[in-house]
Structures are given as structure tokens and as C-alpha cells.
Write a protein that holds these residues in place. Structure first.
Motif, mmCIF file in Angstrom:
data_model
loop_
_atom_site.group_PDB
_atom_site.id
_atom_site.type_symbol
_atom_site.label_atom_id
_atom_site.label_comp_id
_atom_site.label_asym_id
_atom_site.label_seq_id
_atom_site.Cartn_x
_atom_site.Cartn_y
_atom_site.Cartn_z
ATOM 1 N N ARG A 67 0.852 -1.199 0.000
ATOM 2 C CA ARG A 67 0.000 0.000 0.000
ATOM 3 C C ARG A 67 0.879 1.237 0.000
ATOM 4 O O ARG A 67 1.949 1.257 0.584
ATOM 5 N N VAL A 68 0.411 2.285 -0.681
ATOM 6 C CA VAL A 68 1.139 3.551 -0.754
ATOM 7 C C VAL A 68 0.287 4.619 -0.081
ATOM 8 O O VAL A 68 -0.869 4.815 -0.438
ATOM 9 N N GLU A 69 0.880 5.288 0.905
ATOM 10 C CA GLU A 69 0.179 6.355 1.619
ATOM 11 C C GLU A 69 0.905 7.674 1.460
ATOM 12 O O GLU A 69 2.123 7.706 1.272
ATOM 13 N N TRP A 70 0.138 8.737 1.556
ATOM 14 C CA TRP A 70 0.668 10.098 1.543
ATOM 15 C C TRP A 70 0.115 10.802 2.780
ATOM 16 O O TRP A 70 -1.110 10.895 2.937
ATOM 17 N N ASN A 71 0.984 11.227 3.665
ATOM 18 C CA ASN A 71 0.582 11.906 4.908
ATOM 19 C C ASN A 71 -0.504 11.141 5.658
ATOM 20 O O ASN A 71 -1.462 11.725 6.148
ATOM 21 N N GLY A 72 -0.382 9.824 5.741
ATOM 22 C CA GLY A 72 -1.321 8.994 6.483
ATOM 23 C C GLY A 72 -2.591 8.625 5.749
ATOM 24 O O GLY A 72 -3.432 7.905 6.287
ATOM 25 N N SER A 73 -2.757 9.083 4.530
ATOM 26 C CA SER A 73 -3.947 8.753 3.734
ATOM 27 C C SER A 73 -3.590 7.725 2.672
ATOM 28 O O SER A 73 -2.581 7.853 1.981
ATOM 29 N N LYS A 74 -4.440 6.718 2.530
ATOM 30 C CA LYS A 74 -4.218 5.667 1.538
ATOM 31 C C LYS A 74 -4.462 6.227 0.143
ATOM 32 O O LYS A 74 -5.552 6.674 -0.178
ATOM 33 N N LEU A 75 -3.403 6.202 -0.663
ATOM 34 C CA LEU A 75 -3.532 6.648 -2.052
ATOM 35 C C LEU A 75 -3.872 5.473 -2.959
ATOM 36 O O LEU A 75 -4.866 5.498 -3.667
ATOM 37 N N VAL A 76 -3.013 4.478 -2.953
ATOM 38 C CA VAL A 76 -3.096 3.398 -3.928
ATOM 39 C C VAL A 76 -2.241 2.222 -3.493
ATOM 40 O O VAL A 76 -1.791 2.158 -2.363
ATOM 41 N N TYR A 77 -1.974 1.348 -4.460
ATOM 42 C CA TYR A 77 -1.059 0.217 -4.288
ATOM 43 C C TYR A 77 0.000 0.260 -5.388
ATOM 44 O O TYR A 77 -0.258 0.785 -6.477
ATOM 45 N N ILE A 78 1.152 -0.327 -5.095
ATOM 46 C CA ILE A 78 2.119 -0.563 -6.167
ATOM 47 C C ILE A 78 1.447 -1.571 -7.104
ATOM 48 O O ILE A 78 0.845 -2.536 -6.636
ATOM 49 N N PRO A 79 1.502 -1.354 -8.415
ATOM 50 C CA PRO A 79 0.834 -2.281 -9.336
ATOM 51 C C PRO A 79 1.249 -3.739 -9.094
ATOM 52 O O PRO A 79 2.426 -4.033 -8.864
ATOM 53 N N ARG A 80 0.293 -4.626 -9.146
ATOM 54 C CA ARG A 80 0.524 -6.053 -8.864
ATOM 55 C C ARG A 80 1.639 -6.640 -9.736
ATOM 56 O O ARG A 80 2.448 -7.427 -9.276
ATOM 57 N N ARG A 81 1.673 -6.232 -10.983
ATOM 58 C CA ARG A 81 2.692 -6.800 -11.884
ATOM 59 C C ARG A 81 4.095 -6.295 -11.567
ATOM 60 O O ARG A 81 5.075 -6.781 -12.129
ATOM 61 N N GLU A 82 4.205 -5.311 -10.655
ATOM 62 C CA GLU A 82 5.509 -4.718 -10.351
ATOM 63 C C GLU A 82 5.851 -4.728 -8.861
ATOM 64 O O GLU A 82 6.820 -4.102 -8.453
ATOM 65 N N ASN A 83 5.076 -5.433 -8.034
ATOM 66 C CA ASN A 83 5.278 -5.305 -6.594
ATOM 67 C C ASN A 83 6.084 -6.420 -5.938
ATOM 68 O O ASN A 83 6.489 -6.300 -4.788
ATOM 69 N N MET A 84 6.356 -7.508 -6.629
ATOM 70 C CA MET A 84 6.996 -8.657 -6.002
ATOM 71 C C MET A 84 8.376 -8.344 -5.430
ATOM 72 O O MET A 84 8.675 -8.701 -4.294
ATOM 73 N N ASP A 85 9.225 -7.659 -6.179
ATOM 74 C CA ASP A 85 10.573 -7.359 -5.688
ATOM 75 C C ASP A 85 10.545 -6.393 -4.503
ATOM 76 O O ASP A 85 11.289 -6.565 -3.540
ATOM 77 N N VAL A 86 9.675 -5.388 -4.565
ATOM 78 C CA VAL A 86 9.569 -4.436 -3.453
ATOM 79 C C VAL A 86 9.049 -5.160 -2.216
ATOM 80 O O VAL A 86 9.577 -4.995 -1.116
ATOM 81 N N ALA A 87 8.026 -5.994 -2.378
ATOM 82 C CA ALA A 87 7.473 -6.754 -1.249
ATOM 83 C C ALA A 87 8.545 -7.647 -0.630
ATOM 84 O O ALA A 87 8.693 -7.696 0.596
ATOM 85 N N ARG A 88 9.310 -8.320 -1.464
ATOM 86 C CA ARG A 88 10.368 -9.210 -0.971
ATOM 87 C C ARG A 88 11.410 -8.418 -0.184
ATOM 88 O O ARG A 88 11.837 -8.837 0.888
#
Length: 122
Positions: A67-88
Motif C-alpha cells: 500500500r502507498v500512503e501520503w501523509n497517512g492517507s491511503k492513495l493506492v497500491y504498487i501495481p501487482r505486476r511490479e510489486n513482487m521485488d519491493v514486497a520481498r
């Protein structure tokens, strides 16, 4: 892996001279901007703003969700097709960070916010 190899080959003096040195892990658009608080916060967002990354391993739709937040507010998610390396990397405790690098008044919500994930070299 190549990024870390390049880092290991960079002389320490060159890294210190760079000052604000960082490794860019990825650049991508923010996913789901139209579904969360992005639209309401649009006028407050600025290029260069820091974003908070929050790992959601129990997310029922994606075990690699970040999940991506800005100043404590939920903006979005890292796209599923691009999130595996960041999650790891987050699961391993790597100090990954994110920031907005481009804002565009586009009709397509997937083109409105471009962000980068990075690791500081300080």
C-alpha cells in the motif's frame, strides 16, 4: 541483483561526492488511484513528496500487496505486476522508500501519478 553489484563497484569517494545518492529500485504509475483517496488529495500532492510504503501480506487479493500512503492517507497500491521485488525487500527489512516524481492531469487515472521506489545510500 545487478544494482547491488554496481553499488559494490562504486568507489566510496564517488558515492560521498554524490551527496543525495540513492539506488532507484523502480519507477511506475500508482495503481488504483481512482479507487482510494487519490482524487480527493490531488490538489495537495506535489512532485517530490515522500510516500509511505506499507506491506500487506494478508491482502486477500495479492500476497505481495504494498500500500502507498501520503501523509497517512491511503492513495493506492504498487501495481501487482511490479510489486513482487519491493514486497520481498520489505519482508527482508530493506529500507525502501518512495516519492512522487511526476504528476499529470490525465484522463486515465493510471497515468496521473508516477512514483519511484528507492534506497538511500547514506
Amino acid at each position: 541483483m545487478l544494482t547491488w553489484l554496481l553499488l559494490a563497484c562504486t568507489p566510496p569517494a564517488a558515492m560521498a561526492a554524490a551527496g543525495d545518492a540513492r539506488i532507484i529500485v523502480q519507477e511506475s504509475p500508482l495503481a488504483g488511484f481512482q479507487y482510494h483517496e487519490g482524487k480527493a488529495l490531488w490538489d495537495s500532492l506535489k512532485t517530490g513528496d515522500e510516500l509511505t510504503l506499507i506491506r500487506e501480506p494478508a491482502n486477500p487479493y495479492d500476497i505481495n500487496a504494498v500500500r502507498v500512503e501520503w501523509n497517512g492517507s491511503k492513495l493506492v497500491y504498487i501495481p501487482r505486476r511490479e510489486n513482487m521485488d519491493v514486497a520481498r525487500q520489505m519482508d527482508r527489512g530493506a529500507p525502501v522508500k518512495a516519492r512522487i516524481i511526476k504528476l499529470t492531469q490525465a484522463r486515465n487515472p493510471w497515468q496521473r501519478v508516477l512514483f519511484e521506489v528507492y534506497v538511500d545510500l547514506r
